[in-house]
Design a protein around this motif. Structure first.
Motif, mmCIF file in Angstrom:
data_model
loop_
_atom_site.group_PDB
_atom_site.id
_atom_site.type_symbol
_atom_site.label_atom_id
_atom_site.label_comp_id
_atom_site.label_asym_id
_atom_site.label_seq_id
_atom_site.Cartn_x
_atom_site.Cartn_y
_atom_site.Cartn_z
ATOM 1 N N GLY A 23 2.541 1.937 -3.306
ATOM 2 C CA GLY A 23 1.564 2.391 -4.293
ATOM 3 C C GLY A 23 1.150 3.835 -4.079
ATOM 4 O O GLY A 23 1.090 4.633 -5.035
ATOM 5 N N VAL A 24 0.873 4.213 -2.834
ATOM 6 C CA VAL A 24 0.420 5.567 -2.510
ATOM 7 C C VAL A 24 1.468 6.587 -2.932
ATOM 8 O O VAL A 24 1.144 7.649 -3.506
ATOM 9 C CB VAL A 24 0.116 5.683 -1.001
ATOM 10 C CG1 VAL A 24 -0.037 7.145 -0.600
ATOM 11 C CG2 VAL A 24 -1.153 4.913 -0.655
ATOM 12 N N LEU B 120 -3.994 -0.358 -4.319
ATOM 13 C CA LEU B 120 -3.051 0.762 -4.225
ATOM 14 C C LEU B 120 -1.745 0.434 -4.943
ATOM 15 O O LEU B 120 -1.171 1.270 -5.637
ATOM 16 C CB LEU B 120 -2.779 1.104 -2.755
ATOM 17 C CG LEU B 120 -3.905 1.824 -2.007
ATOM 18 C CD1 LEU B 120 -3.588 1.903 -0.516
ATOM 19 C CD2 LEU B 120 -4.119 3.229 -2.575
ATOM 20 N N ASN B 121 -1.287 -0.815 -4.782
ATOM 21 C CA ASN B 121 -0.021 -1.175 -5.425
ATOM 22 C C ASN B 121 -0.156 -1.261 -6.935
ATOM 23 O O ASN B 121 0.715 -0.774 -7.680
ATOM 24 C CB ASN B 121 0.492 -2.502 -4.865
ATOM 25 C CG ASN B 121 1.956 -2.739 -5.209
ATOM 26 O OD1 ASN B 121 2.274 -3.382 -6.200
ATOM 27 N ND2 ASN B 121 2.844 -2.180 -4.391
ATOM 28 N N GLY C 206 0.805 -1.212 0.000
ATOM 29 C CA GLY C 206 0.000 0.000 0.000
ATOM 30 C C GLY C 206 0.836 1.259 0.000
ATOM 31 O O GLY C 206 0.577 2.206 -0.751
ATOM 32 N N ILE D 101 1.131 7.054 -6.633
ATOM 33 C CA ILE D 101 -0.168 7.618 -7.030
ATOM 34 C C ILE D 101 -0.198 9.118 -6.786
ATOM 35 O O ILE D 101 -0.768 9.888 -7.577
ATOM 36 C CB ILE D 101 -1.318 6.915 -6.261
ATOM 37 C CG1 ILE D 101 -1.476 5.470 -6.754
ATOM 38 C CG2 ILE D 101 -2.640 7.666 -6.447
ATOM 39 C CD1 ILE D 101 -2.412 4.635 -5.904
#
Length: 623
Positions: free
Chosen positions: A185-186, A258-259, A182, A189
């Protein structure tokens, strides 16, 4: 106080489920997008393509995992137990005769496909993790293959010691893993939040409309995101529905999404990261620690499928689809923790051969998926059969539901079928081989019982005759193990013929496996008294239990039929099987069945009968 304890217990079970159930699907981000854009497919890295593939992955996770498996398939439990053979048993429960045969074939095909999948899963998972070393420095590339083989060999070598102690670490390690997924990923993003637009199904629809054939090919790589979905159902008996659902919706699904979206954002920002987008998500200083964490996560994922294949094997043995084999219990507390030596060593050899043959996770990913998606199609058919036959859902609901699920499953399977020439033949071949062996053993056992019944002497008149005109009686109890209740056991006839004596107490014992996982102790045995000195005992076991002669005798004692083990002898008929041209099964299959029978574990060992209390009497049976 009770409520708090309940919440603590649920939290602990959910943590355990996180470690065991979601290992496989949780490590899919290591290779899914890598194979979509950098594998054999080499999908062009345009914004529309990235958003289209991310949208396919998002809706695949929602529709297949969240809705199909967690909301529907998990309802089909047999006293809390799941798995493809359990589903097959449930589907056949209210269907008799030849109409049940297609369901048995589907269930055994699904079981066979699982064996094919379990050869690929550890290899592709561990290789994809250790390949992260190439991101640290290309100079480490020559060490990837040897390190992967060492890790895999170590994994199979520790199986005989059980996973109870190591298993305590599974949950916490996977918590760290999913939090890391997570967080990575965040961070990406935030740099390109436009990637979140892929949540809209319109991107998947537009991608499909513009490139229908390319989309079809891409499904073969997109499906890698849901490998391991079957584990949600197979492991239900260990954790229950609620912890599995909680872990998915509150922890696993958000971390995975998320990833995946983070990797998509990275590919839009830095197209050169396509060689390994997962590891390029991490800053340079964190890549090596991430390789270590990834390796731990993939070992846990591999352990989950290995444990799953041990459980499947035991179920197949108990349900009569495989010959008896050694099954070791590795935990005094956890009944589900078992070790099957012959399966373990065959898997080790197969996995090492696969790694040496395919050399990289990309080559393995090209072979991966056909067995998984085949099992998904079978699960849809069997689960909707259960809904119609067992739950009495109306056809107006069941058939549209089946059609909707097959509308997703069949294209995924068809896309993966194109991988046959790229190595997809391997899991398919293993699956079909296991299916053939299971059906051969099942048919062979049926044929053997038919032949025994043909030669059987009716029990009732035989017992009356012996009581009226008894031979020489000797002290003690004779226990004759027999597979049928209809006739006189061959071992009893041979004992009378050759030894010309009869014990003062004679017990004919039949051990049966029911289509439920566990049998309560109060229902373990059923005793029938046939005459003054003859008894018939039926012992019942669930398909997740291992028969135990001591346990059966103790259950008999509780029903006023006590045994003194030192004064009792077990008589078994050891059949010598001879292949013939008689109708029943092809001659070549009979020979394979005879070979399997010769190599099966002896009944004395399987039923845990003390060897110094056993008398074996030979008999020839023509198949």
């Amino acid at each position: 106080m009770t409520q708090v304890s309940g919440k603590q217990a649920l939290g602990g079970i959910t943590l355990a489920a996180l470690g065991v159930v979601y290992g496989d699907i949780g490590t899919s981000p290591l290779y899914t997008l890598k194979e979509c854009f950098g594998g054999h497919l080499e999908l062009p890295l345009t914004s529309a393509n990235v958003l289209g593939v991310l949208s396919l992955i998002f809706w695949e996770l929602i529709l297949v995992v969240s809705l199909k498996y967690l909301s529907f398939v998990l309802r089909a439990d047999n006293h809390g137990e799941g798995g493809i053979l359990t589903l097959m048993t449930l589907a056949r429960r209210h269907i008799n005769g030849k109409r049940a045969l297609p369901l048995m074939i589907l269930g055994l095909l699904g079981g066979g496909f699982f064996y094919g999948e379990v050869v690929i899963t550890p290899a592709v998972s561990v290789l994809s993790a250790i390949e992260g070393l190439e991101v640290v420095t290309p100079a480490l590339e020559p060490y990837v293959l040897p390190l992967a083989i060492i890790v895999l060999a170590g994994l199979f070598l520790i199986q005989k010691h059980g996973t109870a102690s190591v298993g305590k670490l599974f949950g916490p390690v996977m918590v760290v893993w999913f939090l890391t997924l997570g967080a990575l990923g965040v961070a990406e993003i935030v740099r390109n939040p436009s990637v979140l637009a892929a949540v809209s199904p319109m991107h998947a629809i537009q991608f499909t409309a513009q490139h229908p054939w390319l989309t079809f090919l891409t499904l073969g790589s997109v499906v890698l995101a849901i490998t391991g979905a079957e584990a949600l159902y197979a492991d239900m008996g260990h954790f229950g529905r609620k912890p599995i659902r909680l872990a998915w919706f509150w922890f696993v699904l958000p971390a995975l999404l998320l990833n995946y979206f983070g990797q998509g954002a990275l590919l839009l920002n830095e197209p050169e990261a396509v060689e390994n987008p997962f590891f390029h998500l991490a800053p340079d200083w964190a890549v090596f620690p991430l390789v270590i964490l990834s390796t731990l996560a993939t070992v846990i994922a591999s352990q989950a499928v290995i444990s799953g294949v041990f459980s499947l094997t035991r179920q197949a043995v108990q349900l009569g689809y495989m010959p008896r084999m050694t099954i070791c219990h590795t935990s005094d507390r956890e009944i589900g923790q078992i070790y099957v030596p012959i399966v373990n060593w065959m898997l080790l050899i197969a996995v090492i051969v696969v790694v040496l043959t395919f050399q990289s996770s990309t080559n393995l990913a090209a072979a991966y998926g056909i067995a998984v998606t085949g099992t998904m199609v079978i699960t849809t058919i069997l689960s909707t059969t259960v809904a119609r036959r067992n739950w009495r859902w109306p056809s107006a609901l069941v058939f549209p539901l089946m059609a909707a699920m097959l509308l997703i499953d069949v294209p995924l399977f068809a896309s993966n079928a194109l991988k046959l020439t790229h190595g997809g033949w391997l899991p398919l071949l293993i699956g079909l081989l296991m299916f053939f062996l299971m059906t051969t053993w099942k048919r062979g056992r049926e044929l053997l019982i038919e032949r025994l019944n043909e030669q059987a002497i009716p029990l009732e008149g035989f017992v009356e005759g012996l009581e009226a005109y008894p031979p020489t009686r000797v002290e003690g109890t004779a226990i004759f193990l027999t597979s049928t209740l209809k006739g006189v056991p061959h071992a009893l006839l041979h004992n009378l013929k050759h030894n010309k004596v009869l014990h003062e107490r004679v017990v004919m014992m039949t051990i049966r496996t029911l289509d439920e996982p566990y049998v309560p102790e109060e229902k373990r045995v059923k005793i029938s008294r046939l005459s003054q000195s003859f008894w018939q005992v039926e012992a019942f076991y669930g398909f997740k239990e291992t028969p135990d002669a001591h346990q059966i005798l103790e259950a008999c004692a509780r029903q006023d039929l006590p045994f003194d083990l030192m004064d009792s002898s077990f008589f078994l008929s050891r059949e010598t099987l001879i292949s013939t041209d008689r109708p029943g099964m092809a001659r070549w299959r009979e020979k394979i069945y005879v070979w399997m029978s010769k190599n099966a574990l002896r009944a004395t060992d399987f039923f845990q009968i003390p060897t110094n209390r056993v008398v074996e009497l030979g008999a020839q049976i023509e198949l």
